[in-house]
Design a protein around this motif. Structure first.
Motif, PDB file in Angstrom:
ATOM      1  N   SER A 359       0.837  -1.205   0.000  1.00 45.35           N
ATOM      2  CA  SER A 359       0.000   0.000   0.000  1.00 45.35           C
ATOM      3  C   SER A 359       0.873   1.255   0.000  1.00 45.35           C
ATOM      4  CB  SER A 359      -0.981   0.003   1.178  1.00 45.35           C
ATOM      5  OG  SER A 359      -0.315  -0.259   2.386  1.00 45.35           O
ATOM      6  N   GLY A 360       1.807   1.264  -0.949  1.00 46.30           N
ATOM      7  CA  GLY A 360       2.601   2.455  -1.178  1.00 46.30           C
ATOM      8  C   GLY A 360       3.791   2.637  -0.261  1.00 46.30           C
ATOM      9  N   LYS A 361       3.874   1.785   0.777  1.00 47.42           N
ATOM     10  CA  LYS A 361       4.983   1.950   1.713  1.00 47.42           C
ATOM     11  C   LYS A 361       6.011   0.848   1.506  1.00 47.42           C
ATOM     12  CE  LYS A 361       2.201   3.931   5.361  1.00 47.42           C
ATOM     13  NZ  LYS A 361       1.604   3.597   6.634  1.00 47.42           N
ATOM     14  N   THR A 362       7.254   1.192   1.747  1.00 42.65           N
ATOM     15  CA  THR A 362       8.295   0.198   1.590  1.00 42.65           C
ATOM     16  C   THR A 362       8.473  -0.564   2.894  1.00 42.65           C
ATOM     17  OG1 THR A 362       9.368   1.670   0.059  1.00 42.65           O
ATOM     18  CG2 THR A 362      10.665  -0.164   0.852  1.00 42.65           C
ATOM     19  N   HIS A 363       8.459  -1.886   2.781  1.00 45.05           N
ATOM     20  CA  HIS A 363       8.699  -2.729   3.953  1.00 45.05           C
ATOM     21  C   HIS A 363       9.979  -3.512   3.726  1.00 45.05           C
ATOM     22  CE1 HIS A 363       4.632  -2.351   5.817  1.00 45.05           C
ATOM     23  NE2 HIS A 363       4.451  -1.787   4.636  1.00 45.05           N
ATOM     24  N   TYR A 364      10.638  -3.849   4.823  1.00 46.94           N
ATOM     25  CA  TYR A 364      11.877  -4.611   4.702  1.00 46.94           C
ATOM     26  C   TYR A 364      11.755  -5.927   5.453  1.00 46.94           C
ATOM     27  CZ  TYR A 364      13.797  -0.238   3.001  1.00 46.94           C
ATOM     28  OH  TYR A 364      14.023   0.895   2.269  1.00 46.94           O
ATOM     29  N   GLU A 365      12.343  -6.972   4.872  1.00 44.54           N
ATOM     30  CA  GLU A 365      12.319  -8.276   5.535  1.00 44.54           C
ATOM     31  C   GLU A 365      13.697  -8.920   5.436  1.00 44.54           C
ATOM     32  OE1 GLU A 365       8.008  -9.815   4.261  1.00 44.54           O
ATOM     33  OE2 GLU A 365       9.530 -10.203   2.754  1.00 44.54           O
ATOM     34  N   ASP A 366      14.048  -9.659   6.478  1.00 45.83           N
ATOM     35  CA  ASP A 366      15.222 -10.521   6.425  1.00 45.83           C
ATOM     36  C   ASP A 366      14.705 -11.920   6.136  1.00 45.83           C
ATOM     37  OD1 ASP A 366      16.846  -8.478   7.051  1.00 45.83           O
ATOM     38  OD2 ASP A 366      17.312  -9.104   9.100  1.00 45.83           O
ATOM     39  N   VAL A 367      15.240 -12.561   5.110  1.00 44.41           N
ATOM     40  CA  VAL A 367      14.829 -13.929   4.799  1.00 44.41           C
ATOM     41  C   VAL A 367      16.017 -14.848   5.049  1.00 44.41           C
ATOM     42  CG1 VAL A 367      14.060 -15.493   2.985  1.00 44.41           C
ATOM     43  CG2 VAL A 367      13.145 -13.179   3.095  1.00 44.41           C
ATOM     44  N   THR A 368      15.804 -15.856   5.903  1.00 44.58           N
ATOM     45  CA  THR A 368      16.872 -16.799   6.191  1.00 44.58           C
ATOM     46  C   THR A 368      16.376 -18.202   5.874  1.00 44.58           C
ATOM     47  OG1 THR A 368      17.335 -15.345   8.051  1.00 44.58           O
ATOM     48  CG2 THR A 368      18.640 -17.341   7.897  1.00 44.58           C
ATOM     49  N   ILE A 369      17.210 -18.988   5.220  1.00 45.37           N
ATOM     50  CA  ILE A 369      16.815 -20.346   4.842  1.00 45.37           C
ATOM     51  C   ILE A 369      17.700 -21.343   5.570  1.00 45.37           C
ATOM     52  CG2 ILE A 369      16.587 -21.965   2.932  1.00 45.37           C
ATOM     53  CD1 ILE A 369      16.411 -19.184   1.247  1.00 45.37           C
ATOM     54  N   TYR A 370      17.050 -22.215   6.325  1.00 44.07           N
ATOM     55  CA  TYR A 370      17.782 -23.231   7.068  1.00 44.07           C
ATOM     56  C   TYR A 370      17.502 -24.596   6.450  1.00 44.07           C
ATOM     57  CZ  TYR A 370      17.718 -19.510  10.562  1.00 44.07           C
ATOM     58  OH  TYR A 370      17.847 -18.312  11.210  1.00 44.07           O
ATOM     59  N   PRO A 371      18.508 -25.268   5.925  1.00 47.70           N
ATOM     60  CA  PRO A 371      18.249 -26.601   5.377  1.00 47.70           C
ATOM     61  C   PRO A 371      18.007 -27.576   6.518  1.00 47.70           C
ATOM     62  CG  PRO A 371      20.591 -26.097   5.314  1.00 47.70           C
ATOM     63  CD  PRO A 371      19.913 -24.870   5.836  1.00 47.70           C
ATOM     64  N   LEU A 372      17.079 -28.517   6.308  1.00 48.62           N
ATOM     65  CA  LEU A 372      16.815 -29.536   7.329  1.00 48.62           C
ATOM     66  C   LEU A 372      17.709 -30.715   7.021  1.00 48.62           C
ATOM     67  CD1 LEU A 372      12.949 -29.350   7.496  1.00 48.62           C
ATOM     68  CD2 LEU A 372      14.555 -28.584   9.224  1.00 48.62           C
ATOM     69  N   ILE A 373      18.710 -30.951   7.850  1.00 50.06           N
ATOM     70  CA  ILE A 373      19.668 -31.982   7.485  1.00 50.06           C
ATOM     71  C   ILE A 373      19.742 -33.114   8.495  1.00 50.06           C
ATOM     72  CG2 ILE A 373      21.159 -30.675   5.947  1.00 50.06           C
ATOM     73  CD1 ILE A 373      22.763 -29.798   8.304  1.00 50.06           C
ATOM     74  N   SER A 374      19.140 -32.950   9.685  1.00 53.69           N
ATOM     75  CA  SER A 374      19.242 -34.037  10.647  1.00 53.69           C
ATOM     76  C   SER A 374      18.251 -35.128  10.285  1.00 53.69           C
ATOM     77  CB  SER A 374      18.961 -33.508  12.054  1.00 53.69           C
ATOM     78  OG  SER A 374      17.666 -32.990  12.106  1.00 53.69           O
ATOM     79  N   ASN A 375      18.569 -36.378  10.659  1.00 45.80           N
ATOM     80  CA  ASN A 375      17.712 -37.541  10.428  1.00 45.80           C
ATOM     81  C   ASN A 375      17.342 -37.728   8.960  1.00 45.80           C
ATOM     82  OD1 ASN A 375      17.681 -37.921  13.150  1.00 45.80           O
ATOM     83  ND2 ASN A 375      15.830 -36.715  13.434  1.00 45.80           N
ATOM     84  N   GLY A 376      18.138 -37.129   8.100  1.00 46.25           N
ATOM     85  CA  GLY A 376      17.891 -37.332   6.680  1.00 46.25           C
ATOM     86  C   GLY A 376      16.592 -36.709   6.204  1.00 46.25           C
ATOM     87  N   VAL A 377      15.963 -35.882   7.056  1.00 47.76           N
ATOM     88  CA  VAL A 377      14.739 -35.217   6.603  1.00 47.76           C
ATOM     89  C   VAL A 377      15.160 -34.162   5.606  1.00 47.76           C
ATOM     90  CG1 VAL A 377      12.781 -33.801   7.277  1.00 47.76           C
ATOM     91  CG2 VAL A 377      13.625 -35.578   8.808  1.00 47.76           C
ATOM     92  N   GLU A 378      14.637 -34.243   4.429  1.00 50.05           N
ATOM     93  CA  GLU A 378      15.052 -33.300   3.415  1.00 50.05           C
ATOM     94  C   GLU A 378      14.032 -32.174   3.329  1.00 50.05           C
ATOM     95  OE1 GLU A 378      17.329 -34.007   0.417  1.00 50.05           O
ATOM     96  OE2 GLU A 378      18.434 -35.531   1.539  1.00 50.05           O
ATOM     97  N   GLY A 379      14.524 -31.015   3.104  1.00 51.26           N
ATOM     98  CA  GLY A 379      13.644 -29.869   3.007  1.00 51.26           C
ATOM     99  C   GLY A 379      14.330 -28.686   3.655  1.00 51.26           C
ATOM    100  N   ALA A 380      13.581 -27.635   3.879  1.00 51.28           N
ATOM    101  CA  ALA A 380      14.177 -26.451   4.468  1.00 51.28           C
ATOM    102  C   ALA A 380      13.124 -25.665   5.226  1.00 51.28           C
ATOM    103  CB  ALA A 380      14.786 -25.571   3.377  1.00 51.28           C
ATOM    104  N   VAL A 381      13.615 -24.848   6.139  1.00 51.08           N
ATOM    105  CA  VAL A 381      12.721 -23.928   6.845  1.00 51.08           C
ATOM    106  C   VAL A 381      13.090 -22.518   6.412  1.00 51.08           C
ATOM    107  CG1 VAL A 381      12.110 -22.954   9.072  1.00 51.08           C
ATOM    108  CG2 VAL A 381      12.389 -25.406   8.839  1.00 51.08           C
TER     109      VAL A 381
END
Lengths: 666, 134
Positions: A359-381
């Motif tokens: 709505s016309g205003k600038t917003h800022y976000e930090d995006v962090t990606i954590y891979p899921l690597i324990s127990n062989g669970v594949e994916g990311a948060v």
């Protein structure tokens, strides 16, 4: 004689008669033949042997059972068909019984002489005696093959044992509901004996009587019953049961009983409960995080979607899970490459300060990606943090620092600049006096000595615009001096005079001041501007330097009024210029809002309005210090906050927050 | 300016400022005396008795404040107006309570020097403490 199979007793009677016949009580030949046929065709083994065991007669069934042909009969001693382990029984039990003249009846095993197989039999042995002397003559034996029955019994026994020892509680009742069997587990589980259960109303066992009724009606309708229900033991304890109940039917399909298998699922239920609780607990943790947390699988499909994600996107977890990240959160579509990269390298990947417009205003976000690597669970948060406020504060701090350095510089430079300015301006003033003041005797004298008159010189000065030029020297010097003075206000000061002020009063006074002062300079009447006041009642006082705060408010009002005036005639301008003034308390601050409906500003301008020397006004109209000085007064001198929100074409809103009186003194 | 010509001492180390100031006062009928340092000004006071002094503060060895304190002892009737390039300057405690020192500090540059002249005249017109007592 009927066709019915003879019973042992009947047979015995016949044999006694036969014996009588043999002994000489002559019967008719026909009758004898009839008995012989009976014996011959009997399904049971019938044999006669001498007292020393020599077989003298064996019927057809006997031949088949023992694997002896008719021709061999007389060569066989009956002990040959008795397996070794039974010989003792023969000697100690069977023979003594016979010697007493009694009939021996019991289970035996015979050995088939052809195959060596053992055959279970029910045997009846007795002696046939001399009718005169009553001395035994023959040993007679009638045996029935009970192998099948025996096997069936054994099988039944095994089933019974299995049923008895199974961990599930099993109960059996008649179709009428008479309970007549239960296994050990049943007894243990419910605490009742078979008899007690039989006497109970069956519904007593069910926590909910309707469940009990349902079990019986379901089965009576011809269906199997499978469900979880609550049951009650003798001591009153209730526990969850997984119940399977079924009809027992005979070969003809008639119902001959009901069987119920009860599995205690207390532990499973508890485990389920613990699992559910743990899941809830984790979900709670994830949901109470102030960050957006999104789980994705290797294909980038959403597996987890917390509360904050829902709040930020407006998409519910139900809708989002299973969708691709791009669908569920289009703004993050361009992060998919990073997500894949992070899963591949197994490294955390961050993308700070992403900006997007909302709505016309600038917003800022930090995006962090954590891979899921324990127990062989594949994916990311993927974690998304809204850092708009933080970025704004950082911007302000940079701003503040910038101003402080300007202030420090100005303090050092002021003296060095002011002296030459004074030199220039004073000399210009004296020059003006000496070149134009007709009445000054020294002027007259000097002009005459130079062969002219002061009047002529004054005329020349006018004609050549020297007077105006001298005026410009003075004005320029004045402006330079003002800039230096303004810059100096960026320096930290601590000796100002603070007092408690009522903001509503101060704001109203400032509006009056703006109204009286403004129209002098421009052709625009400040009083044409509508003023809307939205003051919260009972506002706490603010510790401040009233003059300074007034300077700030005046500055904002002037800028706003100018902006609204300039905009008149432009398509985005409001025909009814208006200021909305708001006062409200905001935690330990008083929040002052001054909103205009002027042309507003774009984001680039908005970001720079507090920057020293930034101005959108023509070069001779503004120094670009007004708002930065204002900012400095609020932020540095008063420990407050100052910010501006604006949408191009939709006006601007300045927000000032000042600590209330009970707070710290700046 | 009727009657006797008043004498004014201009103490400033900046030539352009001091000379233009002296010339301004001269044009306005004053008798200006100039000093480019505190020492020079004190030496001048040993010989002459100006009515007032316009004093710059940031000077070489003897600053404006020091000059005023010393000059007080030599010429108790002398009036002072401070004219400084330092916007932050405030009169020292002892000076601000002295009647011959104007509590109005003038900061350079002045748009119109006549405002300074008016203050000097006001100071001269005010009765010195010693005179009212005697």
């Amino acid at each position: 004689m009927s066709d019915k199979k003879p019973t042992y007793v009947e047979l015995e009677a016949r044999l006694v008669e036969l014996e009588a016949t043999i002994a000489g009580h002559k019967q008719t030949e026909k009758e004898l033949q009839r008995f012989a046929a009976l014996v011959k065709h009997s399904g049971e083994l019938v044999s006669l042997a001498t007292l020393d065991g020599k077989m003298v007669f064996l019927n057809e069934a006997g031949c088949r059972m023992l694997g002896i042909s008719q021709q061999e009969i007389e060569n066989v001693n009956i002990m040959e068909v008795i397996p070794d382990h039974l010989r003792e029984l023969i000697g100690t039990d069977l023979l003594p019984t016979l010697r007493r003249g009694e009939v021996w009846e019991g289970d035996l095993q015979y050995k088939n002489l052809q195959t060596g197989n053992l055959i279970d039999v029910r045997a009846m042995t007795f002696t046939i005696n001399d009718t005169d002397t009553n001395e035994p003559l023959f040993l007679a034996n009638v045996s029935m093959d009970i192998t099948e029955r025996k096997q069936a019994e054994e099988a039944l026994q095994r089933i019974k044992e299995a049923v008895d020892n199974t961990v599930d509680a099993i109960g059996i009742s008649t179709p009428e509901g008479h309970h007549f069997y239960q296994n050990k587990a049943f007894t243990q589980m419910f605490g009742y004996t078979v008899e007690e259960v039989a006497d109970l109303h069956p519904k007593v066992l069910y926590g909910d009587a309707e469940d009990g009724a349902a079990v019986f009606s379901t089965i009576m309708d011809g269906h199997a019953y499978t469900s979880e229900c609550e049951m009650v033991s003798k001591d009153g304890s209730r526990f969850p049961i997984f119940l399977r109940a079924n009809a027992i039917k005979n070969a003809e399909g008639e119902m001959i009983g009901l069987v119920g298998v009860h599995t205690d699922i207390t532990e499973r239920k508890q485990a389920d409960e613990r699992l559910r609780h743990l899941r809830n607990y984790l979900a709670n943790i994830i949901d109470s995080m102030p960050s957006v947390l999104i789980g994705v699988d290797t294909d980038g499909n959403v597996t987890q979607w917390n509360n904050e994600a829902r709040r930020t996107t407006g998409v519910s977890s139900k809708e989002a899970v299973g969708q691709s990240l791009c669908q569920a959160f289009p703004r993050l579509a361009d992060e998919m490459e990073r997500v894949r990269e992070s899963m591949r390298t197994r490294e955390v990947c961050s993308d700070p300060r992403r900006s997007h417009k909302e709505s016309g205003k600038t917003h800022y976000e930090d995006v962090t990606i954590y891979p899921l690597i324990s127990n062989g669970v594949e994916g990311a948060v993927i974690r998304v943090d809204n850092v708009t406020e933080q970025v704004r504060i950082e911007e302000m701090m940079v701003q503040s620092e910038k101003m402080l350095s300007v202030g420090g510089l100005a303090a050092g430079m002021a003296h060095e600049i002011n002296n030459p300015l004074a030199g220039m301006m004073q000399n210009a003033e004296v020059m003006g006096n000496r070149l134009t003041k007709l009445e000054m005797p020294a002027n007259k004298r000097a002009a005459e000595e130079a062969g002219t008159s002061i009047e002529a010189i004054a005329e020349f000065m006018e004609a050549r615009d020297i007077t105006r030029m001298l005026g410009h020297i003075r004005d320029s010097g004045k402006r330079a001096a003002e800039i230096v003075a303004n810059m100096l206000s960026f320096a930290r000061k601590s000796d100002s005079s603070f007092s408690t002020c009522d903001m509503a009063n101060l704001l109203d006074q400032t509006v009056d001041l703006a109204g009286s002062d403004y129209d002098l300079k421009k052709k625009f009447d400040f009083r044409r501007i509508e003023i809307v006041r939205e003051y919260e009642g009972d506002l706490p006082g603010v510790i401040c330097e009233a003059g300074k705060i007034q300077q700030v408010l005046l500055n904002i009002l002037r800028n706003g009024a100018e902006a609204m005036q300039e905009a008149i005639g432009e398509e985005y301008a409001s025909a009814n210029p208006c200021f909305v003034l708001r006062l409200k308390s905001d935690e330990k601050m008083v929040r002052i809002e001054i909103e205009d409906n002027g042309p507003g500003m774009d984001e680039a301008t908005r970001k720079r309005v507090f920057e020293p020397f930034f101005t959108t006004k023509p070069i001779d109209e503004g120094t670009g210090l007004g708002l930065s000085v204002s900012y400095f007064i609020i932020a540095e001198n008063h420990g407050g906050e100052m910010s501006v929100e604006s949408i191009l074409g939709k006006g601007a809103k300045f927000i000032i927050k000042l600590p209330i009186a009970e707070g710290r003194r700046p | 300016m009727n009657g006797e010509v008043k004498t004014i001492l201009i103490l400033d180390d900046d030539d352009a400022v001091r000379m233009s100031l002296a010339e301004f006062f001269e044009d306005r009928g004053w008798n200006p005396m100039q000093a480019a340092s505190g020492e020079d000004a004190l030496n001048l006071l040993a010989e002459s008795a100006p009515d007032a002094a316009v004093v710059d503060i940031r000077l070489g060895e003897v600053s404006g404040d020091v000059f005023i304190r010393k000059a007080q002892k030599i010429r108790p009737e002398l009036k002072y107006v401070v004219y400084t390039g330092s916007p932050e300057y405030k009169l020292a405690q002892d000076l601000s309570t002295l009647p011959p020192v104007s509590d109005k500090v003038f900061v350079k540059p002045l748009a119109l020097l006549t405002t300074l002249e008016e203050e000097v005249l006001r100071m001269i017109a005010s009765k010195p403490k010693s005179e009212t007592d005697s």
